[in-house]
Design a protein around this motif. Structure first.
Motif, PDB file in Angstrom:
ATOM      1  N   GLY A   8       0.728  -0.867  -0.008  1.00 26.28           N
ATOM      2  CA  GLY A   8      -0.030   0.109  -0.165  1.00 26.28           C
ATOM      3  C   GLY A   8       0.893   1.204  -0.185  1.00 26.28           C
ATOM      4  N   VAL A   9       1.905   1.118  -0.631  1.00 29.60           N
ATOM      5  CA  VAL A   9       2.866   2.410  -0.518  1.00 29.60           C
ATOM      6  C   VAL A   9       2.223   3.625  -1.464  1.00 29.60           C
ATOM      7  CG1 VAL A   9       4.953   3.305  -1.282  1.00 29.60           C
ATOM      8  CG2 VAL A   9       4.961   1.158   0.065  1.00 29.60           C
ATOM      9  N   THR A  10       1.949   4.587  -0.849  1.00 25.19           N
ATOM     10  CA  THR A  10       1.602   5.971  -1.712  1.00 25.19           C
ATOM     11  C   THR A  10       2.683   6.770  -1.317  1.00 25.19           C
ATOM     12  OG1 THR A  10      -0.631   5.235  -1.335  1.00 25.19           O
ATOM     13  CG2 THR A  10      -0.263   7.659  -1.636  1.00 25.19           C
ATOM     14  N   LYS A  11       2.965   7.609  -2.248  1.00 25.30           N
ATOM     15  CA  LYS A  11       3.828   8.876  -1.888  1.00 25.30           C
ATOM     16  C   LYS A  11       3.055  10.127  -2.766  1.00 25.30           C
ATOM     17  CE  LYS A  11       7.186  11.491  -0.754  1.00 25.30           C
ATOM     18  NZ  LYS A  11       7.438  11.902   0.575  1.00 25.30           N
ATOM     19  N   ARG A  12       2.621  11.149  -1.943  1.00 27.29           N
ATOM     20  CA  ARG A  12       2.174  12.363  -2.660  1.00 27.29           C
ATOM     21  C   ARG A  12       3.053  13.544  -2.420  1.00 27.29           C
ATOM     22  NH1 ARG A  12      -3.028  13.800  -3.300  1.00 27.29           N
ATOM     23  NH2 ARG A  12      -3.964  11.743  -2.617  1.00 27.29           N
ATOM     24  N   TYR A  13       3.102  14.247  -3.574  1.00 26.10           N
ATOM     25  CA  TYR A  13       4.059  15.512  -3.668  1.00 26.10           C
ATOM     26  C   TYR A  13       3.101  16.413  -3.892  1.00 26.10           C
ATOM     27  CZ  TYR A  13       8.562  13.016  -4.077  1.00 26.10           C
ATOM     28  OH  TYR A  13       9.523  11.981  -3.433  1.00 26.10           O
ATOM     29  N   LEU A  17       0.401  12.575  -7.328  1.00 23.84           N
ATOM     30  CA  LEU A  17       0.467  11.224  -6.663  1.00 23.84           C
ATOM     31  C   LEU A  17       1.549  10.336  -7.403  1.00 23.84           C
ATOM     32  CD1 LEU A  17      -2.995   9.603  -5.931  1.00 23.84           C
ATOM     33  CD2 LEU A  17      -1.224   9.647  -4.442  1.00 23.84           C
ATOM     34  N   ALA A  18       2.804  10.330  -6.570  1.00 29.86           N
ATOM     35  CA  ALA A  18       3.833   9.926  -7.478  1.00 29.86           C
ATOM     36  C   ALA A  18       3.717   8.429  -7.381  1.00 29.86           C
ATOM     37  CB  ALA A  18       5.267  10.206  -6.765  1.00 29.86           C
ATOM     38  N   LEU A  19       3.313   7.827  -6.148  1.00 31.07           N
ATOM     39  CA  LEU A  19       3.103   6.326  -6.122  1.00 31.07           C
ATOM     40  C   LEU A  19       1.590   6.173  -5.544  1.00 31.07           C
ATOM     41  CD1 LEU A  19       6.182   5.207  -4.559  1.00 31.07           C
ATOM     42  CD2 LEU A  19       5.565   4.665  -6.937  1.00 31.07           C
ATOM     43  N   SER A  20       0.784   5.283  -5.825  1.00 24.75           N
ATOM     44  CA  SER A  20      -0.545   5.271  -5.487  1.00 24.75           C
ATOM     45  C   SER A  20      -0.653   3.755  -4.988  1.00 24.75           C
ATOM     46  CB  SER A  20      -1.325   5.546  -6.268  1.00 24.75           C
ATOM     47  OG  SER A  20      -2.790   5.455  -5.849  1.00 24.75           O
ATOM     48  N   GLU A  21      -0.858   3.373  -3.638  1.00 26.07           N
ATOM     49  CA  GLU A  21      -1.103   2.036  -3.462  1.00 26.07           C
ATOM     50  C   GLU A  21      -0.405   1.018  -4.003  1.00 26.07           C
ATOM     51  OE1 GLU A  21      -4.210   1.002  -1.156  1.00 26.07           O
ATOM     52  OE2 GLU A  21      -4.011   3.125  -0.580  1.00 26.07           O
ATOM     53  N   VAL A  22       0.845   0.897  -3.920  1.00 29.47           N
ATOM     54  CA  VAL A  22       1.776  -0.065  -4.759  1.00 29.47           C
ATOM     55  C   VAL A  22       1.910  -1.215  -3.658  1.00 29.47           C
ATOM     56  CG1 VAL A  22       4.064  -0.397  -5.816  1.00 29.47           C
ATOM     57  CG2 VAL A  22       2.637   1.678  -6.250  1.00 29.47           C
ATOM     58  N   ASP A  23       1.766  -2.355  -4.119  1.00 31.41           N
ATOM     59  CA  ASP A  23       2.138  -3.305  -3.525  1.00 31.41           C
ATOM     60  C   ASP A  23       3.229  -4.297  -4.369  1.00 31.41           C
ATOM     61  OD1 ASP A  23       0.221  -3.254  -1.572  1.00 31.41           O
ATOM     62  OD2 ASP A  23      -1.298  -4.280  -2.734  1.00 31.41           O
ATOM     63  N   VAL A  24       4.520  -4.608  -3.757  1.00 32.19           N
ATOM     64  CA  VAL A  24       5.458  -5.416  -4.339  1.00 32.19           C
ATOM     65  C   VAL A  24       6.055  -6.393  -3.429  1.00 32.19           C
ATOM     66  CG1 VAL A  24       7.778  -5.105  -5.825  1.00 32.19           C
ATOM     67  CG2 VAL A  24       6.029  -3.423  -5.684  1.00 32.19           C
ATOM     68  N   ALA A  25       6.456  -7.649  -3.624  1.00 36.79           N
ATOM     69  CA  ALA A  25       6.845  -8.529  -2.917  1.00 36.79           C
ATOM     70  C   ALA A  25       8.326  -9.015  -3.709  1.00 36.79           C
ATOM     71  CB  ALA A  25       6.036  -9.657  -2.486  1.00 36.79           C
ATOM     72  N   ILE A  26       9.450  -9.029  -3.077  1.00 39.68           N
ATOM     73  CA  ILE A  26      10.565  -9.703  -3.976  1.00 39.68           C
ATOM     74  C   ILE A  26      10.934 -10.935  -3.272  1.00 39.68           C
ATOM     75  CG2 ILE A  26      13.012  -9.289  -4.768  1.00 39.68           C
ATOM     76  CD1 ILE A  26      10.732  -7.235  -6.007  1.00 39.68           C
ATOM     77  N   GLU A  27      11.113 -11.967  -3.839  1.00 37.96           N
ATOM     78  CA  GLU A  27      11.725 -13.170  -3.303  1.00 37.96           C
ATOM     79  C   GLU A  27      13.167 -13.006  -3.252  1.00 37.96           C
ATOM     80  OE1 GLU A  27       9.293 -15.242  -1.905  1.00 37.96           O
ATOM     81  OE2 GLU A  27       7.866 -13.713  -2.680  1.00 37.96           O
ATOM     82  N   GLY A  58       1.498   3.437   3.934  1.00 35.54           N
ATOM     83  CA  GLY A  58       2.128   2.166   3.410  1.00 35.54           C
ATOM     84  C   GLY A  58       3.244   1.471   4.435  1.00 35.54           C
ATOM     85  N   THR A  59       3.547   0.340   4.133  1.00 30.67           N
ATOM     86  CA  THR A  59       4.420  -0.070   4.941  1.00 30.67           C
ATOM     87  C   THR A  59       5.482  -0.829   4.190  1.00 30.67           C
ATOM     88  OG1 THR A  59       3.166  -2.201   5.128  1.00 30.67           O
ATOM     89  CG2 THR A  59       2.819  -0.542   6.869  1.00 30.67           C
ATOM     90  N   ILE A  60       6.871  -1.203   4.787  1.00 35.21           N
ATOM     91  CA  ILE A  60       7.922  -1.971   4.008  1.00 35.21           C
ATOM     92  C   ILE A  60       8.464  -2.842   4.947  1.00 35.21           C
ATOM     93  CG2 ILE A  60      10.015  -1.663   2.923  1.00 35.21           C
ATOM     94  CD1 ILE A  60       8.846   1.518   2.547  1.00 35.21           C
ATOM     95  N   GLU A  61       8.529  -4.008   4.574  1.00 34.40           N
ATOM     96  CA  GLU A  61       9.357  -5.092   5.430  1.00 34.40           C
ATOM     97  C   GLU A  61      10.562  -5.691   4.778  1.00 34.40           C
ATOM     98  OE1 GLU A  61       6.675  -8.528   6.284  1.00 34.40           O
ATOM     99  OE2 GLU A  61       5.329  -7.131   7.314  1.00 34.40           O
ATOM    100  N   LEU A  62      11.631  -6.004   5.405  1.00 32.95           N
ATOM    101  CA  LEU A  62      12.839  -6.396   4.947  1.00 32.95           C
ATOM    102  C   LEU A  62      13.211  -7.712   5.896  1.00 32.95           C
ATOM    103  CD1 LEU A  62      15.208  -6.191   2.941  1.00 32.95           C
ATOM    104  CD2 LEU A  62      16.452  -4.716   5.057  1.00 32.95           C
ATOM    105  N   GLY A  63      13.020  -8.806   5.298  1.00 30.89           N
ATOM    106  CA  GLY A  63      13.329 -10.145   5.836  1.00 30.89           C
ATOM    107  C   GLY A  63      12.332 -10.418   6.943  1.00 30.89           C
ATOM    108  N   GLY A  64      11.087  -9.903   6.569  1.00 29.88           N
ATOM    109  CA  GLY A  64       9.966 -10.137   7.679  1.00 29.88           C
ATOM    110  C   GLY A  64      10.011  -9.173   8.513  1.00 29.88           C
ATOM    111  N   ARG A  65      10.736  -8.140   8.769  1.00 35.01           N
ATOM    112  CA  ARG A  65      10.691  -7.163   9.819  1.00 35.01           C
ATOM    113  C   ARG A  65      10.419  -5.778   9.458  1.00 35.01           C
ATOM    114  NH1 ARG A  65      15.987  -7.943  13.644  1.00 35.01           N
ATOM    115  NH2 ARG A  65      15.549 -10.195  14.202  1.00 35.01           N
ATOM    116  N   SER A  66       9.479  -4.938   9.990  1.00 35.29           N
ATOM    117  CA  SER A  66       9.205  -3.629   9.608  1.00 35.29           C
ATOM    118  C   SER A  66      10.540  -2.789   9.460  1.00 35.29           C
ATOM    119  CB  SER A  66       8.083  -3.124  10.247  1.00 35.29           C
ATOM    120  OG  SER A  66       7.825  -1.853   9.889  1.00 35.29           O
TER     121      SER A  66
END
Ligand code: ADP
Ligand code: MG
Length: 245
Positions: A8-13, A17-27, A58-66
């Motif tokens: 749910g990453v959103t970035k507003r300037y 709206l530079a980013l709107s509700e973006v979900d990304v998962a990298i394995e 929005g939230t970001i996790e690295l290796g399962g940790r916020s």
């Protein structure tokens, strides 16, 4: 296992709206290309992931940790590596010293260990002979390679690359592709690559994420994304060609 997850990453300037509700998962160990027309929000997403830009939501996790609230430095220590679209090396330091700065991202290393790690990283990239050179004396292509080496010297679990081939000649692009492949076979790490060169994207990426006007409009295998009508439309709408060369 998922190494990096943005939800749910959103970035507003202001009104934009530079980013709107973006979900990304990298394995873990995955090679993902992040593409989209100019202004789509690719660099902004990388900046949010690395903590350079705080997200509006929005939230970001690295290796399962916020890591949503973590500093850039803490994220780097936790395993994030990156290069910038416009390089940021220390011009008046040597190549070796610049790469040592990257190696210092792993805590608890002595000066001698930093130097040895930096030399090893340079050798692996075929740049050992440049160790004593000043950054200001390097060609543009070599600067970009040193940036990549510096990021790798921190032994990241995930490497984020913002247009590493921009401004390189065709020989240097081939060299970069060879290096990126070697990096993947020698290190256990995931790569997120922002790249306009579709030939390069198609040859390297296992999965592609497409942004347009700050939204994720497609994601999947290179073949699926290349045939996706929404992707074709985004590129045609932006007046760019989308042929894999
Ligand atoms: P890309 O990397 O996909 O070309 P960017 O992430 O650089 O796109 O930009 C996405 C949008 O956000 C663009 O419209 C850009 O002008 C805007 N933008 C990026 N950074 C800023 C900023 N610091 N202040 C205001 N607008 C910005
Ligand atoms: Mg960009």
């Amino acid at each position: 296992m998922t190494i990096l997850r943005a939800q749910g990453v959103t970035k507003r300037y202001g009104g934009l709206l530079a980013l709107s509700e973006v979900d990304v998962a990298i394995e873990e160990n995955e090679f993902v290309a992040l593409i989209g027309p100019n202004g789509a929000g690719k660099s902004t997403l990388l900046n949010v992931l690395t903590g350079l830009t705080p997200p509006t939501a929005g939230t970001i996790e690295l290796g399962g940790r916020s890591i949503t609230k973590a500093s850039t430095h803490a994220r780097i220590r936790a395993g994030l590596g990156r290069t910038f679209q416009h390089g940021r090396l220390f011009d008046r330091l040597s190549v070796l010293e610049n790469v040592m700065v990257g190696a210092a991202n792993r805590p608890g290393r002595s000066e001698a260990q930093l130097e040895s790690a930096a030399r090893t990283s340079l050798e692996r990239m075929g740049l050992g002979h440049l160790a004593p050179s000043r950054i200001s004396s390097l060609s543009y292509g070599n600067r970009r390679m040193v940036e990549l080496t510096r990021a790798l010297a921190g032994e990241p679990r995930i490497l984020l690359l913002d247009e590493p081939a921009a401004g390189l000649n065709s020989g240097e692009v081939e060299d970069l592709m060879t290096r990126l492949r070697a990096i993947r076979s020698e290190h256990r790490l995931a790569v997120v690559l922002i790249e306009h060169n579709m030939g390069m994207v198609m040859r390297l990426a296992e999965r592609i994420v497409v942004l347009n006007f700050g939204r994720k409009i497609a994601e999947g295998t290179p073949a699926a994304v290349q045939a996706d009508p929404a992707v074709l439309e985004a590129y045609l709408g932006a007046g760019s060609s989308y042929a894999a060369d």
